[in-house]
Design a protein around this motif. Structure first.
Motif, PDB file in Angstrom:
ATOM      1  N   ALA A   1       0.854  -1.201   0.000  1.00  0.00           N
ATOM      2  CA  ALA A   1       0.000   0.000   0.000  1.00  0.00           C
ATOM      3  C   ALA A   1       0.879   1.236   0.000  1.00  0.00           C
ATOM      4  N   VAL A   2       0.413   2.256  -0.707  1.00  0.00           N
ATOM      5  CA  VAL A   2       1.141   3.530  -0.705  1.00  0.00           C
ATOM      6  C   VAL A   2       0.773   4.295   0.551  1.00  0.00           C
ATOM      7  N   ASN A   3       1.770   4.939   1.131  1.00  0.00           N
ATOM      8  CA  ASN A   3       1.547   5.828   2.263  1.00  0.00           C
ATOM      9  C   ASN A   3       1.896   7.237   1.775  1.00  0.00           C
ATOM     10  N   GLY A   4       0.915   8.152   1.804  1.00  0.00           N
ATOM     11  CA  GLY A   4       1.082   9.494   1.230  1.00  0.00           C
ATOM     12  C   GLY A   4       2.207  10.285   1.865  1.00  0.00           C
ATOM     13  N   GLN A   5       2.589   9.956   3.115  1.00  0.00           N
ATOM     14  CA  GLN A   5       3.683  10.671   3.801  1.00  0.00           C
ATOM     15  C   GLN A   5       3.561  12.185   3.580  1.00  0.00           C
ATOM     16  N   SER A   6       2.369  12.697   3.851  1.00  0.00           N
ATOM     17  CA  SER A   6       2.152  14.130   3.703  1.00  0.00           C
ATOM     18  C   SER A   6       2.358  14.813   5.046  1.00  0.00           C
ATOM     19  N   GLY A   7       2.322  16.139   5.044  1.00  0.00           N
ATOM     20  CA  GLY A   7       2.526  16.911   6.274  1.00  0.00           C
ATOM     21  C   GLY A   7       3.633  17.923   6.094  1.00  0.00           C
TER      22      GLY A   7
ATOM     23  N   GLU B   1       3.387  11.787   7.516  1.00  0.00           N
ATOM     24  CA  GLU B   1       2.651  10.561   7.842  1.00  0.00           C
ATOM     25  C   GLU B   1       1.474  10.436   6.887  1.00  0.00           C
ATOM     26  N   SER B   2       0.752   9.331   7.004  1.00  0.00           N
ATOM     27  CA  SER B   2      -0.511   9.204   6.276  1.00  0.00           C
ATOM     28  C   SER B   2      -1.536  10.066   7.004  1.00  0.00           C
ATOM     29  N   HIS B   3      -2.283  10.873   6.258  1.00  0.00           N
ATOM     30  CA  HIS B   3      -3.329  11.695   6.881  1.00  0.00           C
ATOM     31  C   HIS B   3      -4.686  11.012   6.835  1.00  0.00           C
ATOM     32  N   SER B   4      -4.662   9.704   6.757  1.00  0.00           N
ATOM     33  CA  SER B   4      -5.892   8.927   6.880  1.00  0.00           C
ATOM     34  C   SER B   4      -6.269   8.817   8.349  1.00  0.00           C
ATOM     35  N   PHE B   5      -7.459   8.258   8.590  1.00  0.00           N
ATOM     36  CA  PHE B   5      -7.989   8.209   9.955  1.00  0.00           C
ATOM     37  C   PHE B   5      -8.156   6.788  10.475  1.00  0.00           C
TER      38      PHE B   5
ATOM     39  N   LEU C   1      -1.288  17.543   1.968  1.00  0.00           N
ATOM     40  CA  LEU C   1      -1.769  16.196   1.631  1.00  0.00           C
ATOM     41  C   LEU C   1      -1.187  15.846   0.274  1.00  0.00           C
ATOM     42  N   SER C   2      -0.962  14.564   0.003  1.00  0.00           N
ATOM     43  CA  SER C   2      -0.320  14.214  -1.267  1.00  0.00           C
ATOM     44  C   SER C   2      -1.334  14.192  -2.404  1.00  0.00           C
ATOM     45  N   VAL C   3      -0.851  14.517  -3.596  1.00  0.00           N
ATOM     46  CA  VAL C   3      -1.710  14.487  -4.795  1.00  0.00           C
ATOM     47  C   VAL C   3      -2.326  13.096  -4.950  1.00  0.00           C
TER      48      VAL C   3
ATOM     49  N   GLY D   1     -11.397  14.882  -2.230  1.00  0.00           N
ATOM     50  CA  GLY D   1     -10.773  16.188  -1.998  1.00  0.00           C
ATOM     51  C   GLY D   1     -11.775  17.324  -1.997  1.00  0.00           C
ATOM     52  N   PHE D   2     -12.238  17.701  -0.786  1.00  0.00           N
ATOM     53  CA  PHE D   2     -13.189  18.811  -0.636  1.00  0.00           C
ATOM     54  C   PHE D   2     -12.475  20.086  -0.210  1.00  0.00           C
ATOM     55  N   GLY D   3     -12.859  21.178  -0.803  1.00  0.00           N
ATOM     56  CA  GLY D   3     -12.415  22.503  -0.384  1.00  0.00           C
ATOM     57  C   GLY D   3     -13.488  23.503  -0.781  1.00  0.00           C
TER      58      GLY D   3
ATOM     59  N   VAL E   1      -1.122   1.770  -8.158  1.00  0.00           N
ATOM     60  CA  VAL E   1      -0.330   2.799  -7.472  1.00  0.00           C
ATOM     61  C   VAL E   1      -0.205   3.974  -8.437  1.00  0.00           C
ATOM     62  N   ILE E   2      -0.669   5.142  -8.033  1.00  0.00           N
ATOM     63  CA  ILE E   2      -0.507   6.329  -8.884  1.00  0.00           C
ATOM     64  C   ILE E   2       0.926   6.831  -8.694  1.00  0.00           C
ATOM     65  N   THR E   3       1.631   7.016  -9.795  1.00  0.00           N
ATOM     66  CA  THR E   3       3.002   7.535  -9.677  1.00  0.00           C
ATOM     67  C   THR E   3       3.086   8.982 -10.160  1.00  0.00           C
TER      68      THR E   3
ATOM     69  N   ARG F   1     -21.278   8.411   3.525  1.00  0.00           N
ATOM     70  CA  ARG F   1     -20.084   8.926   4.178  1.00  0.00           C
ATOM     71  C   ARG F   1     -19.091   9.310   3.099  1.00  0.00           C
ATOM     72  N   TYR F   2     -18.135  10.182   3.453  1.00  0.00           N
ATOM     73  CA  TYR F   2     -16.931  10.407   2.650  1.00  0.00           C
ATOM     74  C   TYR F   2     -15.999   9.292   3.123  1.00  0.00           C
ATOM     75  N   ILE F   3     -15.224   8.647   2.226  1.00  0.00           N
ATOM     76  CA  ILE F   3     -14.510   7.440   2.674  1.00  0.00           C
ATOM     77  C   ILE F   3     -13.387   7.730   3.663  1.00  0.00           C
TER      78      ILE F   3
ATOM     79  N   GLY G   1      -5.866  -1.980   3.764  1.00  0.00           N
ATOM     80  CA  GLY G   1      -6.340  -1.214   4.923  1.00  0.00           C
ATOM     81  C   GLY G   1      -7.700  -0.565   4.743  1.00  0.00           C
ATOM     82  N   GLN G   2      -8.164  -0.439   3.503  1.00  0.00           N
ATOM     83  CA  GLN G   2      -9.490   0.155   3.313  1.00  0.00           C
ATOM     84  C   GLN G   2     -10.586  -0.775   3.821  1.00  0.00           C
ATOM     85  N   GLY G   3     -10.302  -2.100   3.815  1.00  0.00           N
ATOM     86  CA  GLY G   3     -11.269  -3.052   4.365  1.00  0.00           C
ATOM     87  C   GLY G   3     -12.535  -3.213   3.536  1.00  0.00           C
TER      88      GLY G   3
END
Ligand SMILES: Cc1cc2nc3c(=O)[nH]c(=O)nc-3n(C[C@H](O)[C@H](O)[C@H](O)COP(=O)(O)OP(=O)(O)OC[C@H]3O[C@@H](n4cnc5c(N)ncnc54)[C@H](O)[C@@H]3O)c2cc1C
Length: 495
Positions: free
Chosen positions: A100-106, A112-116, A175-177, A185-187, A236-238, A449-451, A490-492
């Protein structure tokens, strides 16, 4: 996390980088750093980057920002090339490992991953550090081509230097692209332009079958549609091609306040149809005298000299409590990075380390008058800690990619409880249980829900219910592009 913890982490990372992995030992179920000729060791192919297995490095990839799930990978790939991802995906397939890819954003000292909820977790598998793809390859007046590990913050800084901006992106930009393209991606500009993931025009990916492919709405559209909002299930998106537009010089922000939810909703939808503002969001907050809730609209008018906003025209036809109106004018660059000071304040106050029981829901417009009172009947302002709420409309037709599950109405609202509990808050489990209750109520009203977010107890059956009519497409895409089921457990969704 405090600054001493950050520097300690970075030192450990340096030490961890020393051990060289030569292969997976299928007999002992461990990585071998000694000899590829030992019995049962299947050599890892030569890599341009590194495969790291030190406990310190594995520890960094074992949790996410939410802080609820701990799942330690067996190795971390820091890819030096796209071919490294191909090799590791194929290696994983041959050895029954997950990837699994980990975005390693921050921020640079705190990635780290900004997942929950362990979305990027890969227990006993191989985590891919997205920072291996952090190059901005090119920027033209209409689009940028970027590595999937580039953060939206880095991308905005680079495009603003050229007077350009991604039309729709998240409010928080570190957050990573690739991570945001995988979820939505909400804004604040979603009402006008759609999600961040709708800004992606093309991707380069490594599929779960180990193939390097490009995909877009016109080239391999089925793969593109399975990747965008696809939660890392098929590839995996590169690299990604992201739409850009001319950035304004300034934004004038209006905060409109209401005590009446019905008036607030009427104005939100009137403004969205009318389209006079580029940015449109909102939320609810407790009145300072604790006598009830304010409902707010945040509306932003983008402009550049010589044009000047006509405040009277922009506010015409609205029914807010005008005495509570706030108007602020910002340089667009400052506005783009508006969350940075808040992030620092949360870190300084000890709120950043978590856990973070954030809730993100999508409410059909016709159910706002039922669902919001239901929530507010139970929600105490203390349950938000130092956090806040979002209640923000969008037109569902502007969300163009199929895997983003949305309410079946023309207008829906993002409803977020961005809880920031103080350190040591003893009520975290109660907040999670409350998230679950609010979600179940919303499902009974036709919401989604938003995932992202922290909703405990999601089963594969409930994920199937979530995806609804697009579930067969997700299942068929998984079978086709990730035939051995190695990607993103991990998404389950499936088990
Ligand atoms: C403080 C904070 C603020 C936030 N603000 C917003 C906001 O304003 N708007 C909003 O919409 N969301 C927001 N989020 C949520 C955020 O968009 C998601 O959690 C996002 O997935 C995190 O991206 P990441 O780069 O950390 O990726 P991760 O969390 O590491 O990854 C998310 C998922 O995508 C997969 N993935 C990551 N990269 C790739 C890739 N290159 N290829 C394939 N799969 C991949 C991962 O395996 C994982 O399953 C916020 C989160 C936090 C913690």
């Amino acid at each position: 996390m405090g600054s001493s913890a950050h520097s300690r982490r970075n030192i450990l990372r340096g030490i961890g980088a020393g051990a060289v992995v030569v292969g997976w030992n299928a007999v002992t179920g461990t990585w071998s750093t000694a000899s590829a000729s030992a019995e049962g060791v299947i050599p890892v192919p030569p890599l341009d980057g590194t495969l790291e297995t030190s406990p310190a490095v594995l520890g960094e990839f074992s949790k996410d920002w939410g802080g609820f799930i701990t799942a330690t990978p067996k190795a971390v790939l820091r890819p030096g090339s796209v071919q490294d991802v191909v090799k590791i995906v194929n290696y994983a397939r041959a050895n029954c490992l997950k990837v699994a890819v980990n975005g390693q954003s921050g921020t640079s000292d705190d990635q780290e991953s900004h997942s929950f909820w362990g979305n990027a977790a890969v227990p006993g598998g191989i985590a891919i550090d997205a920072k291996g793809f952090s190059t901005i390859h090119s920027i033209t007046s209409t689009h940028a081509i970027v590595g999937a590990g580039v953060s939206l913050h880095q991308l905005s800084a680079a495009t603003l230097d050229r007077g350009l901006i991604v039309p729709s992106q998240t409010d928080y930009l570190r957050l990573s692209v690739g991570g945001v393209a995988s979820v939505g991606g909400f804004g604040g500009t979603v009402p006008k332009y759609g999600l961040f993931s709708d800004m992606i025009e093309e991707v380069e990916v490594v599929t779960g079958a180990g193939q390097v492919l490009t995909a877009s709405p016109s080239v391999r559209p089925d793969l593109f549609n399975a990747v965008i909002n696809g939660a890392g299930q098929v590839a995996v998106i590169t690299k990604a091609k992201v739409r850009l537009m001319k950035a304004p010089e300034r934004v004038r922000m209006f905060t409109l306040s209401y005590t009446d939810l019905a008036k607030w909703q009427r104005d939100q939808e009137f403004l969205m149809r009318d389209g006079r503002f580029t940015h449109q969001g909102g939320g609810f907050s407790r009145k300072p005298d604790n006598s009830g809730w304010w409902y707010q609209i945040e509306a932003g008018y983008y402009y550049s000299s010589p044009s000047v906003p006509d405040d009277a025209a922009l506010l015409a036809g609205l029914n807010d409590e005008r005495s509570a109106l706030q108007v602020h004018d910002h340089l667009f660059r400052d506005w783009t990075f508006r969350v940075d000071p808040g992030e620092q304040a949360w870190k300084d106050g000890g709120f950043w380390d978590g856990p973070h029981p954030w809730l993100h829901l999508l409410v059909p417009a016709s159910k706002i008058q039922t669902f919001v009172p239901f929530v507010l009947n139970e929600l105490q302002v203390e349950q938000l800690g130092a956090g806040f709420t979002i209640l923000s409309p969008f037109q569902t037709a502007k969300v163009t990619r199929p895997l983003f599950a949305k309410p079946n109405e023309p207008v829906a609202y993002l409803c977020d409880l961005l809880r920031m509990p103080p350190p040591g808050d003893p009520n975290i489990q109660a907040y999670l249980a409350q998230n679950r209750r609010f979600y179940e109520k919303l499902v009974s009203l036709g919401g989604k829900r938003y995932i992202i977010g922290a909703i405990p107890g999601m089963t594969p059956t409930q994920w199937q219910r979530h995806f609804g009519t697009v579930w067969p497409f997700l299942v068929a895409s998984k079978r086709r592009y990730d035939p051995d089921g190695v990607l993103t457990p991990g998404q389950g969704f499936f088990s």
